[in-house]
Design an enzyme around this catalytic site. Structure first.
Site, PDB file in Angstrom:
ATOM      1  N   HIS A 132      15.867   1.904 -10.396  1.00 47.00           N
ATOM      2  CA  HIS A 132      14.726   1.047 -10.705  1.00 47.00           C
ATOM      3  C   HIS A 132      15.158  -0.256 -11.381  1.00 47.00           C
ATOM      4  CE1 HIS A 132      10.470   0.218 -11.622  1.00 47.00           C
ATOM      5  NE2 HIS A 132      10.952  -0.331 -12.732  1.00 47.00           N
TER       6      HIS A 132
ATOM      7  N   HIS B 151      12.094  -5.615  -4.316  1.00 48.62           N
ATOM      8  CA  HIS B 151      12.268  -5.251  -2.901  1.00 48.62           C
ATOM      9  C   HIS B 151      12.320  -6.503  -2.053  1.00 48.62           C
ATOM     10  CE1 HIS B 151       8.059  -5.285  -4.156  1.00 48.62           C
ATOM     11  NE2 HIS B 151       7.812  -5.871  -2.991  1.00 48.62           N
TER      12      HIS B 151
ATOM     13  N   CYS C  82      10.100   4.436  -6.896  1.00 50.16           N
ATOM     14  CA  CYS C  82      10.937   5.488  -7.497  1.00 50.16           C
ATOM     15  C   CYS C  82      10.496   6.859  -6.976  1.00 50.16           C
ATOM     16  CB  CYS C  82      10.853   5.444  -9.019  1.00 50.16           C
ATOM     17  SG  CYS C  82      11.880   4.159  -9.772  1.00 50.16           S
TER      18      CYS C  82
ATOM     19  N   HIS D 227       9.171  -2.829  -8.660  1.00 50.46           N
ATOM     20  CA  HIS D 227      10.491  -2.273  -8.337  1.00 50.46           C
ATOM     21  C   HIS D 227      10.942  -3.219  -7.233  1.00 50.46           C
ATOM     22  CE1 HIS D 227      13.134   1.480  -7.360  1.00 50.46           C
ATOM     23  NE2 HIS D 227      13.580   0.462  -6.633  1.00 50.46           N
TER      24      HIS D 227
ATOM     25  N   GLY E  78       3.577 -13.394  -6.336  1.00 50.78           N
ATOM     26  CA  GLY E  78       2.954 -12.438  -5.423  1.00 50.78           C
ATOM     27  C   GLY E  78       3.544 -11.043  -5.486  1.00 50.78           C
TER      28      GLY E  78
ATOM     29  N   HIS F 256      11.392  -7.939   1.630  1.00 49.83           N
ATOM     30  CA  HIS F 256      10.625  -7.696   2.848  1.00 49.83           C
ATOM     31  C   HIS F 256      11.409  -8.223   4.049  1.00 49.83           C
ATOM     32  CE1 HIS F 256       6.562  -7.100   0.896  1.00 49.83           C
ATOM     33  NE2 HIS F 256       7.169  -7.752  -0.080  1.00 49.83           N
TER      34      HIS F 256
ATOM     35  N   ASP G  70       7.118  -0.604   5.428  1.00 52.56           N
ATOM     36  CA  ASP G  70       6.004  -1.011   4.562  1.00 52.56           C
ATOM     37  C   ASP G  70       4.732  -0.308   5.030  1.00 52.56           C
ATOM     38  OD1 ASP G  70       5.464  -3.815   2.662  1.00 52.56           O
ATOM     39  OD2 ASP G  70       3.761  -2.683   3.431  1.00 52.56           O
TER      40      ASP G  70
ATOM     41  N   CYS H  36       6.162   4.461 -10.960  1.00 54.12           N
ATOM     42  CA  CYS H  36       6.660   3.525  -9.946  1.00 54.12           C
ATOM     43  C   CYS H  36       6.643   4.214  -8.580  1.00 54.12           C
ATOM     44  CB  CYS H  36       8.068   3.046 -10.284  1.00 54.12           C
ATOM     45  SG  CYS H  36       8.801   2.060  -8.958  1.00 54.12           S
TER      46      CYS H  36
HETATM   47  P1  AMP Z   1       4.998  -7.259  -3.022  1.00 55.64           P
HETATM   48  O1  AMP Z   1       3.608  -7.849  -2.962  1.00 55.64           O
HETATM   49  O2  AMP Z   1       6.077  -8.227  -2.590  1.00 55.64           O
HETATM   50  O3  AMP Z   1       5.279  -6.613  -4.357  1.00 55.64           O
HETATM   51  O4  AMP Z   1       5.036  -6.141  -1.907  1.00 55.64           O
HETATM   52  C1  AMP Z   1       4.699  -4.809  -2.142  1.00 55.64           C
HETATM   53  C2  AMP Z   1       4.700  -4.158  -0.782  1.00 55.64           C
HETATM   54  O5  AMP Z   1       4.813  -2.759  -0.955  1.00 55.64           O
HETATM   55  C3  AMP Z   1       3.409  -4.415   0.029  1.00 55.64           C
HETATM   56  O6  AMP Z   1       3.761  -5.009   1.281  1.00 55.64           O
HETATM   57  C4  AMP Z   1       2.833  -3.018   0.200  1.00 55.64           C
HETATM   58  O7  AMP Z   1       2.203  -2.827   1.445  1.00 55.64           O
HETATM   59  C5  AMP Z   1       4.055  -2.140   0.035  1.00 55.64           C
HETATM   60  N1  AMP Z   1       3.782  -0.788  -0.420  1.00 55.64           N
HETATM   61  C6  AMP Z   1       3.019  -0.405  -1.466  1.00 55.64           C
HETATM   62  N2  AMP Z   1       3.013   0.938  -1.573  1.00 55.64           N
HETATM   63  C7  AMP Z   1       3.811   1.408  -0.579  1.00 55.64           C
HETATM   64  C8  AMP Z   1       4.214   2.714  -0.162  1.00 55.64           C
HETATM   65  N3  AMP Z   1       3.769   3.818  -0.784  1.00 55.64           N
HETATM   66  N4  AMP Z   1       5.032   2.811   0.899  1.00 55.64           N
HETATM   67  C9  AMP Z   1       5.480   1.724   1.546  1.00 55.64           C
HETATM   68  N5  AMP Z   1       5.131   0.458   1.195  1.00 55.64           N
HETATM   69  C10 AMP Z   1       4.309   0.301   0.154  1.00 55.64           C
HETATM   70 ZN    ZN Z   2      10.977   2.113  -9.439  1.00 49.34          ZN
END
Ligand code: AMP
Ligand code: ZN
Length: 143
Positions: free
Chosen positions: A47, A101, A8, A99, A94, A103, A31, A5
């Protein structure tokens, strides 16, 4: 910590991130692929794959911190005429990183971002259809 993850890994200091906020329950970082500059993610420190796995106290904290970060974005020099809070629960919604989150996306006129609606969106459902859906949900909620 869930192996594999990326969030994580960030929380454990094993992957790079631009941290914005951290407390005992939640963390927030930029992001990596922002919709607009200032796009932040708020995540639980423990997690949890999706909404069902997230305890409600941590869910409340995620929203509380998202609200504070939204206010900070407005006060900052980042361009923000509006803000979207967005949470994708499940692949069909989407979700790409499992994990959970929230936005926080700064928005401004003609930034090119938007939600795409299905072809039937313009046709409002009959009240009976809305009542039916409400009844299905009330039955689950016991309300
Ligand atoms: P979701 O599609 O809602 O699951 O959003 C996942 C988000 O995580 C996307 O906007 C990615 O750009 C962001 N993301 C993926 N890997 C990383 C990372 N290493 N650091 C920061 N953001 C990330
Ligand atoms: Zn996680």
């Amino acid at each position: 910590m869930e192996s594999g993850c990326i969030f994580c890994k960030i929380l454990a200091g094993q992957a790079e991130a631009s941290m914005v906020y951290r407390d005992a329950q939640v963390s927030a970082f930029m992001d990596i692929q922002p919709v607009n500059p200032g796009h932040v993610l708020v995540v639980p420190n423990t997690h949890a794959e999706d909404l069902a796995a997230l305890d409600t106290a941590t869910g409340r904290r995620i929203f509380e911190i998202a609200q504070q970060i939204a206010a900070a974005i407005y006060r900052s020099d980042l361009r923000s005429e509006g803000i979207n809070l967005f949470l994708a629960d499940g692949e069909a919604a989407g979700q790409d990183v499992f994990h959970i989150h929230m936005h926080i996306v700064p928005r401004f006129d003609e930034d090119g971002f938007g939600l795409k609606f299905g072809p039937d969106y313009a046709n409002l459902p009959a009240r009976a259809e809305l009542d039916l859906a409400a009844g299905l949900l009330r039955a689950q909620l016991g309300t």
